[in-house]
Motif scaffolding. Sequence first.
Motif, short mmCIF file in Angstrom:
data_model
loop_
_atom_site.label_atom_id
_atom_site.label_comp_id
_atom_site.label_asym_id
_atom_site.label_seq_id
_atom_site.Cartn_x
_atom_site.Cartn_y
_atom_site.Cartn_z
N ALA A 75 -18.54 17.62 1.67
CA ALA A 75 -19.90 18.10 1.83
C ALA A 75 -20.89 17.06 1.32
N ASN A 76 -21.92 16.80 2.10
CA ASN A 76 -23.01 15.91 1.70
C ASN A 76 -24.28 16.52 2.29
N PRO A 77 -24.88 17.48 1.57
CA PRO A 77 -25.99 18.24 2.16
C PRO A 77 -27.14 17.37 2.64
N GLU A 78 -27.52 16.34 1.87
CA GLU A 78 -28.65 15.52 2.28
C GLU A 78 -28.35 14.75 3.55
N LEU A 79 -27.15 14.19 3.64
CA LEU A 79 -26.76 13.47 4.85
C LEU A 79 -26.71 14.41 6.04
N ARG A 80 -26.16 15.59 5.85
CA ARG A 80 -26.06 16.55 6.95
C ARG A 80 -27.46 16.95 7.45
N THR A 81 -28.40 17.11 6.53
CA THR A 81 -29.77 17.42 6.92
C THR A 81 -30.34 16.31 7.79
N LYS A 82 -30.08 15.06 7.41
CA LYS A 82 -30.59 13.93 8.18
C LYS A 82 -29.92 13.87 9.55
N VAL A 83 -28.63 14.13 9.62
CA VAL A 83 -27.92 14.13 10.91
C VAL A 83 -28.51 15.20 11.82
N ALA A 84 -28.78 16.38 11.28
CA ALA A 84 -29.35 17.47 12.09
C ALA A 84 -30.70 17.07 12.67
N GLN A 85 -31.47 16.26 11.94
CA GLN A 85 -32.77 15.82 12.45
C GLN A 85 -32.65 14.95 13.69
N LEU A 86 -31.46 14.43 13.94
CA LEU A 86 -31.26 13.55 15.09
C LEU A 86 -30.91 14.32 16.36
N MET A 87 -30.96 15.64 16.30
CA MET A 87 -30.61 16.49 17.43
C MET A 87 -31.85 17.15 18.01
N MET A 88 -32.02 17.05 19.33
CA MET A 88 -33.10 17.75 20.03
C MET A 88 -32.47 18.61 21.11
N VAL A 89 -32.71 19.91 21.05
CA VAL A 89 -32.00 20.84 21.94
C VAL A 89 -32.97 21.66 22.76
N GLY A 90 -32.60 21.94 24.00
CA GLY A 90 -33.37 22.82 24.85
C GLY A 90 -33.21 24.26 24.38
N VAL A 91 -34.28 25.04 24.47
CA VAL A 91 -34.25 26.42 23.97
C VAL A 91 -34.63 27.39 25.07
N ARG A 92 -34.13 28.62 24.93
CA ARG A 92 -34.42 29.66 25.92
C ARG A 92 -35.71 30.39 25.63
N ASN A 93 -35.95 30.65 24.35
CA ASN A 93 -37.06 31.51 23.97
C ASN A 93 -37.35 31.31 22.48
N PHE A 94 -38.24 32.11 21.94
CA PHE A 94 -38.65 31.99 20.55
C PHE A 94 -37.46 32.16 19.60
N ASP A 95 -36.66 33.18 19.81
CA ASP A 95 -35.54 33.44 18.90
C ASP A 95 -34.53 32.31 18.92
N ASP A 96 -34.24 31.80 20.09
CA ASP A 96 -33.30 30.69 20.23
C ASP A 96 -33.84 29.45 19.51
N ALA A 97 -35.14 29.20 19.68
CA ALA A 97 -35.76 28.06 19.01
C ALA A 97 -35.73 28.21 17.50
N LEU A 98 -36.05 29.41 17.01
CA LEU A 98 -36.07 29.65 15.57
C LEU A 98 -34.68 29.43 14.98
N ALA A 99 -33.66 29.93 15.65
CA ALA A 99 -32.29 29.77 15.14
C ALA A 99 -31.91 28.30 15.06
N ALA A 100 -32.25 27.53 16.11
CA ALA A 100 -31.90 26.11 16.11
C ALA A 100 -32.62 25.36 15.00
N LEU A 101 -33.89 25.67 14.82
CA LEU A 101 -34.66 24.98 13.78
C LEU A 101 -34.19 25.38 12.39
N GLU A 102 -33.82 26.63 12.20
CA GLU A 102 -33.29 27.07 10.91
C GLU A 102 -31.97 26.38 10.59
N GLN A 103 -31.26 25.99 11.61
CA GLN A 103 -29.99 25.29 11.41
C GLN A 103 -30.16 23.78 11.36
N GLY A 104 -31.43 23.32 11.34
CA GLY A 104 -31.71 21.93 11.04
C GLY A 104 -32.12 21.03 12.17
#
Length: 399
Positions: A75-104
């Motif tokens: 586990a390396n929380p700071e590194l994992r947070t930075k890796v998540a920032q490198l992901m851009m994902v298409g979203v269906r709606n508000f809830d889908d977007a919120l879940a993706a952003l909450e997961q980094g």
Amino acid sequence: MRVEDSAGENVSNTVEGMKKFPVLALLVAVTVTTTLVGCTDNATDQAAPTSEITTTTAPTSTSSVAPTTTSTTPANPELRTKVAQLMMVGVRNFDDALAALEQGAGGIFIGSDTEAAILTTPGRDIAELHNRVGRPFAVSIDFEGGRVLRHPEVLGTFPSPRTMAKEKKPEEVRGMAYDMATSLARHGITVDFAPVVDIDGAGLEVVGDRAFSDDPAVAAEYASAFAQGMLDGGVMPVFKHFPGHGRASGDSHLGTVVTPPLNELQNFELVPYRSILATPGVGVMVGHMATPGLGDGKTPSSINPAAYQLLRSGSYEGGRPFDGPVFTDDLSGMKAISNQLTPQDAAATAIIAGADQALWLTTDALLPAIDTTMKRIAEGALSEQDVFAKAERVSHYQR
């Protein structure tokens, strides 16, 4: 990016009730075994292998984001947070977007399949996402003009790049792009995957009137004007598709495509990049075309380290180094990639190759993509220093 109603537009989402964890759950270690796929450009109808993921029980939600998993690496929380920032994902709606952003996720993409309510409904819009997430993130879209305008009923209708160049002077196109950008920014969008810098040199339908011209000099002049108008309006423009799709052998939405050799690109497709990259505050999208003379000549540019090195170094005739953010084209809905790699493997491979942000059009593979990238880092494919440098470039256009 995709053309409206292309093969890449139909992106499947998982059913309602998928499980998710909040951001802190990303720090909980759960075993995941990921089967990696080799990097190849052979576009066949054979489905790519999928990851085998072991999950735990979690509260349900209406998003399509996959259950939380973590890498088998320490586990390396700071590194994992930075890796998540490198992901851009298409979203269906508000809830889908919120879940993706909450997961980094570092960004979300608004596509034609995204519910327009995320742009218009108070309390269920992008402003509310910022209120709930409480950290900067990017919001991107394809808004070129003509046939590639997402949600024109909300954001406005504008002519194609070809029509712009035929009917208007560059300074007028700059003004039009400003109008486009102010509309985007008013609805919370911060990144536009436009303008197209491809040269319409082979009559490809996928390029066509999306290109400003069949003349590299004209294309460069109008692309620069468009980009400056976007910047004037507060939106980051992204030039695409490096190193050039205009004379490719076909449509990368549909399968493998090959450009002319690199030495031929230097005097045609790459000509606009000699000047347009001098504009501060812009991004570049790397396409899925293979180019003879670039690396092995067979690997699509979006996952080819040689393509990113060419862009970064400016080592083509008249080129200049580029140190701004670099995006991939869609990694899930375009068969030049999706026939060979799962989104998680494509995302990890692209980031290792040189991309700052991997883009694909569903939230389904978000956590597997983070896990796979973390695993590849642990194996030595990418240094932590490189990850932090990428995250720093990404942070400049997150708001």
